[in-house]
Design a protein around this motif. Structure first.
Motif, PDB file in Angstrom:
ATOM      1  N   ASP A  23      -8.882  -0.391   1.061  1.00 24.73           N
ATOM      2  CA  ASP A  23      -7.585  -0.873   1.528  1.00 24.73           C
ATOM      3  C   ASP A  23      -6.426  -0.042   1.009  1.00 24.73           C
ATOM      4  O   ASP A  23      -5.296  -0.203   1.475  1.00 24.73           O
ATOM      5  N   GLN A  24      -6.645   0.809   0.025  1.00 21.30           N
ATOM      6  CA  GLN A  24      -5.546   1.508  -0.634  1.00 21.30           C
ATOM      7  C   GLN A  24      -5.957   2.937  -0.949  1.00 21.30           C
ATOM      8  O   GLN A  24      -7.140   3.262  -1.097  1.00 21.30           O
ATOM      9  N   PRO A  45      -7.839   3.035   4.944  1.00 16.60           N
ATOM     10  CA  PRO A  45      -6.617   2.499   4.325  1.00 16.60           C
ATOM     11  C   PRO A  45      -5.362   2.692   5.169  1.00 16.60           C
ATOM     12  O   PRO A  45      -4.348   2.027   4.928  1.00 16.60           O
ATOM     13  N   PRO A  84       0.851  -1.193   0.000  1.00 14.35           N
ATOM     14  CA  PRO A  84       0.000   0.000   0.000  1.00 14.35           C
ATOM     15  C   PRO A  84       0.888   1.244   0.000  1.00 14.35           C
ATOM     16  O   PRO A  84       2.043   1.203   0.452  1.00 14.35           O
ATOM     17  N   ASP A  85       0.365   2.351  -0.478  1.00 15.15           N
ATOM     18  CA  ASP A  85       1.171   3.568  -0.589  1.00 15.15           C
ATOM     19  C   ASP A  85       1.638   4.106   0.756  1.00 15.15           C
ATOM     20  O   ASP A  85       2.642   4.817   0.826  1.00 15.15           O
TER      21      ASP A  85
END
Length: 461
Positions: free
Chosen positions: A153-154, A243, A25-26
């Motif tokens: 989630d992201q 997220p 993830p970021d």
């Protein structure tokens, strides 16, 4: 037989877990800050059943996990004391390398426009600070505005190092808060800004937390749609908070409430529910420090903002929370965006330094009403959080009103006596109740001798 070879190779590629790339993830990226002296979660996606191996430069241990049949993996990694830079290597069918990772303190900055505002919004303090804002020990992660009807989630963002240019784009309160923590703690500071101007607290609260409560659901239905921000419960939470949840943080600072003045009666319940929902999601009793909304005119209803401030005051009794009063930090009560963001941030930082980090000798709590006694024709008000005394700036204490049994409040005279104030009016020989600073735009001149403004109050409830 030759005709079957391409098919066999294709099936083998599908079944081989190394054919899928490990992804993150970021919120997990180079230049990030991880919470010190804790166990942090690293997670991402890979092929189902793929083995993922993590190595970190601060430890000789390696950490191994297997992706689920839903293609998700996660593992927990202990972190040391503050320091760095470090490197994290994550290997599966490919290798992902995260460089320049620091270990320190991580804080989430959230709310509406007064938290969001930056030098890009014209804040003079940010522009003045910008040339001095090169600090490799402060890192920013700015969550873009987004909504979703279900938890995500992201999100799309990246960690950046604090430079004059990046500082101008980041929350002014977030930056000044982080700067003060970095100065006092000597540790790297990671700041996550997830804020959106105009948003009511409902949009930052999980939908079920609002709609499962009849009072909160009814209040949410009173919110009016706007062209510039969402108003439905959970919409920002789903896209801008959820997220982030696996990412370990040290605490939250919050500046919001202006968009809930019309639903002030339910705000304490809503706000504390939101806090508990976030804590449950992170599985941690996160410190939560927030700003009482500033004086502002708010149209014709002259006390609805005071009622919201009162609700915030009541919410501050919730465990591990704290509120800063900023009734003295307003340059124009007709502007809902006061310019003094550095001072607000420093009061939040003092709260965190004292309450979370245990630094002694700091004065961080505003004086607050404790009790009152009727003494003939006057009322004596006692306060908590008055270390050495009270002082009025520029004249006698202002913004006191007093009422008799008829409930009609009139301006009152107030005299400081040590850590107390005695309030009276010749027109009210038999007083029953006192109010202080109890209107939308009041900017009282009463302070602790340590320089913190006295919080508003009313005795008639």
């Amino acid at each position: 037989m030759k005709s079957l070879i391409p098919l066999i190779l294709a099936l083998g590629a599908l079944l081989n877990p190394l054919s899928a790339a490990v992804r993150l993830p970021d919120i997990l990226g180079s230049h990030m800050v991880l919470q010190q002296r804790s166990v942090v979660t690293l997670w991402g996606w890979a092929a189902p059943a793929e083995t993922v191996t993590i190595s970190v430069s601060w430890s000789t241990n390696t950490f191994q996990t297997t992706a689920s049949n839903g293609a998700r993996w996660s593992t927990q990694v202990p972190t040391p004391e503050a320091g760095g830079p470090h490197t994290i290597r994550i290997r599966g069918g490919n290798e992902v390398v995260l460089d320049d990772v620091l270990i320190g303190e991580v804080w989430l900055c959230s709310g509406q426009s007064n938290m969001e505002w930056s030098g890009e919004h014209g804040l003079l303090q940010s522009k003045q600070e910008s040339p001095r804002a090169t600090n490799s020990l402060i890192r920013f992660f700015h969550v873009p505005k987004s909504t979703a009807t279900a938890p995500q989630d992201q999100l799309s963002a990246r960690w950046v190092v604090c430079t004059p240019e990046e500082m101008l784009r980041f929350s002014a309160i977030g930056y000044f808060f982080g700067k003060r923590l970095n100065e006092h703690l000597g540790a790297p500071i990671g700041l996550i800004n997830s804020s959106w101007g105009g948003t009511p607290a409902e949009v930052w609260t999980p939908k079920n937390s609002v709609e499962s409560d009849p009072e909160l659901k009814a209040a949410s239905l009173q919110l009016k749609p706007a062209a510039w921000w969402p108003h439905e419960p959970g919409m920002a939470y789903n896209a801008m908070i959820h997220p982030l949840i696996p990412f370990r943080i040290g605490g939250v600072i919050w500046y919001q409430g202006e968009s809930n003045v019309s639903t002030h009666g339910s705000y304490r319940r809503l706000f504390t529910r939101m806090i508990e929902a976030w804590r449950a999601a992170w599985n941690a009793e996160l410190p939560f420090y927030f700003v009482q909304i500033a004086p502002h005119t708010y149209g014709d209803d002259h006390i609805r903002a005071a009622l919201l401030r009162e609700a915030q005051t009541e919410a501050a009794s919730h465990p591990k929370t704290g509120m800063v009063v900023i009734s003295d930090l307003v340059d124009n009560v007709k502007d809902i965006h006061p310019q003094s963001k550095r001072e607000v941030a420093e009061r939040l930082a003092l709260y965190a330094l004292a309450d979370t980090y245990g630094i002694t000798g700091l004065h961080y709590r505003s004086p607050q009403y404790r009790s009152h006694q009727i003494e003939g024709g006057s009322v004596r008000i006692q306060f908590d959080h008055v270390p050495t005394g009270l002082v009025a700036r520029g004249g006698p204490p202002s913004d006191f009103t007093i009422a008799g049994a008829d409930g009609k409040f009139v301006p009152a005279a107030a005299v400081i006596e040590g850590a107390a104030v005695v309030v009276s009016s010749p027109g009210v020989p038999d007083p029953v109740a006192v109010r202080f600073g109890f209107n939308n735009s009041a900017m009282p001149n009463l302070f602790s001798t340590e320089g913190l403004p006295v919080n508003l109050f009313r005795t008639d409830r």
